[in-house]
Write an enzyme that holds these catalytic residues in place. Sequence first.
Site, short mmCIF file in Angstrom:
data_model
loop_
_atom_site.label_atom_id
_atom_site.label_comp_id
_atom_site.label_asym_id
_atom_site.label_seq_id
_atom_site.Cartn_x
_atom_site.Cartn_y
_atom_site.Cartn_z
N ASP A 97 -5.89 -5.88 10.50
CA ASP A 97 -7.19 -5.19 10.51
C ASP A 97 -8.34 -6.12 10.16
O ASP A 97 -9.46 -5.97 10.66
CB ASP A 97 -7.18 -3.97 9.58
CG ASP A 97 -6.92 -4.34 8.12
OD1 ASP A 97 -6.41 -5.44 7.85
OD2 ASP A 97 -7.22 -3.50 7.25
N LYS A 143 0.81 -1.24 0.00
CA LYS A 143 0.00 0.00 0.00
C LYS A 143 0.83 1.28 0.00
O LYS A 143 0.50 2.26 0.65
CB LYS A 143 -0.97 -0.01 1.19
CG LYS A 143 -2.05 -1.07 1.08
CD LYS A 143 -2.92 -1.15 2.30
CE LYS A 143 -2.30 -1.96 3.39
NZ LYS A 143 -3.24 -2.33 4.47
#
Length: 363
Positions: free
Chosen positions: A230, A195
């Site tokens: 997450d 990312k």
Amino acid sequence: MGKVAVGAAVVCAAAVCAAAALVVRHRMISSRKWTRSVSILKEFGEKCETPIGKLRQLADAMDVEMHAGLASEGGSKLSMLISYVDNLPTGDEEGLYYALDLGGTNFRVLRVHLGGKEKGVISQEFDEVSIPPQLMTGSSEGLFDFIAAALAKFVESEPEGFHPPPGRQRELGFTFSFPVKQTSIASGTLIKWTKGFSIDDTVGEDVVGELTKSLEKIGLDMRVAALVNDTIGTLAGGRFYNQDVIAAVILGTGTNAAYVEHAHAIPKWHGLMPKSGDMVINMEWGNFRSSHLPLTEYDQDLDAESLNPGEQIFEKLLSGMYLGEIVRRALLKMAEEAEFFGDTVPPKLKIPFILRYATKPCQ
């Protein structure tokens, strides 16, 4: 006068014909441009298609990779990471909990007051902080010092009635949404960044240890009680409300999935069998790749120019980090080949990642 009038009429007629010819030519050119724009979009759509047959092929390919990833380390494009989480919330949990959620270009610090089954989530507060771009490619110390400072500032606003008693540390749940090889419930080494992050000196290090050093540096008396991805955090949140929840999917800056697996179905697990008989698996499916994935020229070019070419292909196809960039590349082609925005290409359209795609994680 008659000859003059006739001459004027001829000149006017010629002018009208010339104007008409220009209009027709303009329309023909405009029509060709429009046709080319439509052709680019149509080709893009066709290459993105995922009919049921292709989806079944993709599902079968992912199933093969999942089994391979559970069988051995490094045996699959899917890491299928063991989380060391063998029990999920029951809904009875009470008290004040802190959390740090680092998973993209922003991170969040949270404080949640749980009231058990009767009251559920009584209150929650959070701050969202943007990470300066230079910290995403700088040093481990720079990144974690920045995060620790934001966390300390957030703790300062803690209500007086919730201060921990003397001698007791505040406990923090650390959601770290990057591939980590978990070594215990509260430790894990970074496998690689994704990312848009690229900080070499963090790879192979215990991310809890890196954060702890920064917390100690500023005197914040807090310990990391759990390190989770997450997706696992999302799974735990769903289980707090509904005991039937067994899987979670993140579609945000990145994408990933986690689910509850039977421990005996994990050949690479060599520890004691957990009492629950279950183990939460972090799939890291962003790295999934298959010949059946619908890759367009824009996807291929984006991957080739990325920080990690050849990796995280599935994530680059559908996550918020990259969707805006794929749209920009398609628009740029339309601007260059079909003058979609006029005679000149808008300068900003040539800037990579100028189009941002806002997302919120969902379960």
